[in-house]
Motif scaffolding. Structure first.
Motif: not given
Length: 282
Positions: A33-35, A125, A37, A27, A29-31
């Motif tokens: 990026g994404s895990t 996730p 695409n 995992e 942090p969303e800040i």
């Protein structure tokens, strides 16, 4: 019994013209990026039952084959990691040595015990991945040629005499209770594959970046599975040959079986399986 069902192919996005597909195994942090695409599209596919035609498939032509390897162990035995490594490993390794006598050396790379725990087989996730991961419903292989080199680099470092040798990564896959109809394994015949439909995807670990493959939809693909698969019916499929994609390999996935009682393709009991990854050097 042949089936018509929806399977998950990588979507043909313009994004992938400028940004390589990727996924992380942890995992973030969303800040940041994404895990991943990855985006997938459900596509109708016909999957043929190979139950009565298992002998027609060859690893060196189709990318997969089937073997009858009876199993004396109980399903619950496979919930014990120590049992898998001390009891199951030696049995299958010996079977592989007998099946592939031309290999100079064979090593066990890893294993994966899966249990279908949710109606959907889309992976959870990274932060919520259970001890026994769910089934995977998108077309893929675990390694690309480059990803395979990353995966075996530590092994080769310990066995320098193998450096430069051709190798392949094979999976030995079986259900651990049967006969199974719940989210079966489907394998794509390499002879039906257009390599232009294969896409590489980065697999970002905390300590390295590997690479796997995904597949774009093509109506010419031929998919096969074994209906009511027993614990003795083993699928052996090639993830990759180090020489490249020109050597047969098997894209694979699990699918919701429309011939079982549940509308989501699930049946009772839910599927449980184990796969082992082997590296064979030549």
């Amino acid at each position: 019994m042949n089936v018509s069902t929806d399977i998950q192919y990588l979507s043909r996005l313009e994004l992938y013209q400028t940004e390589k597909p990727y996924m992380t195994t942890f995992e973030i942090p969303e800040i940041i990026g994404s895990t991943t695409n990855h985006r997938y599209t459900s596509t109708k596919a016909n999957i043929q039952d190979a139950k009565n035609a298992k002998s027609l498939f060859s690893l060196h032509v189709n990318g997969f084959e089937f073997r009858d390897w009876p199993m004396e162990f109980q399903n619950t035995d496979f919930d014990d990691e120590a049992f898998i490594e001390s009891c199951y490993y030696p049995v299958v390794l010996q079977q592989m040595k007998q099946a592939f006598p031309e290999a100079v050396e064979i090593f066990i790379l890893s294993h994966l015990r899966r249990k279908r725990t949710e109606p959907s087989a889309i992976p959870a996730p990274p932060s919520s991945t259970p001890k026994h991961p769910n089934t995977i419903s998108y077309a893929h292989t675990d390694f690309s040629p480059h990803g395979a080199k990353v995966a075996v680099s530590r092994l080769i470092a310990l066995h320098e005499h193998l450096r430069g040798r051709r190798f392949e990564i094979l999976n030995v896959w079986r259900v651990t209770k049967g006969p199974n109809r719940d989210w079966p394994l489907a394998l794509c015949d390499y002879t039906s594959l257009n390599l232009d439909d294969v896409e590489f995807s980065d697999v970002v670990h905390k300590d390295k970046v590997g690479e796997s493959t995904r597949l774009y939809a093509n109506s010419g693909h031929r998919w096969y599975y074994i209906d009511k698969q027993t614990t003795s019916e083993v699928a052996i499929f090639r993830n990759v040959d180090s020489r490249g994609l020109e050597y047969p390999f098997a894209m694979h996935l699990s699918f919701a079986n429309p011939n079982v009682e549940d509308c989501s393709g699930c049946s009772a009991p839910p599927r449980e399986s184990i796969e082992m990854r082997f590296v064979l050097f030549y």
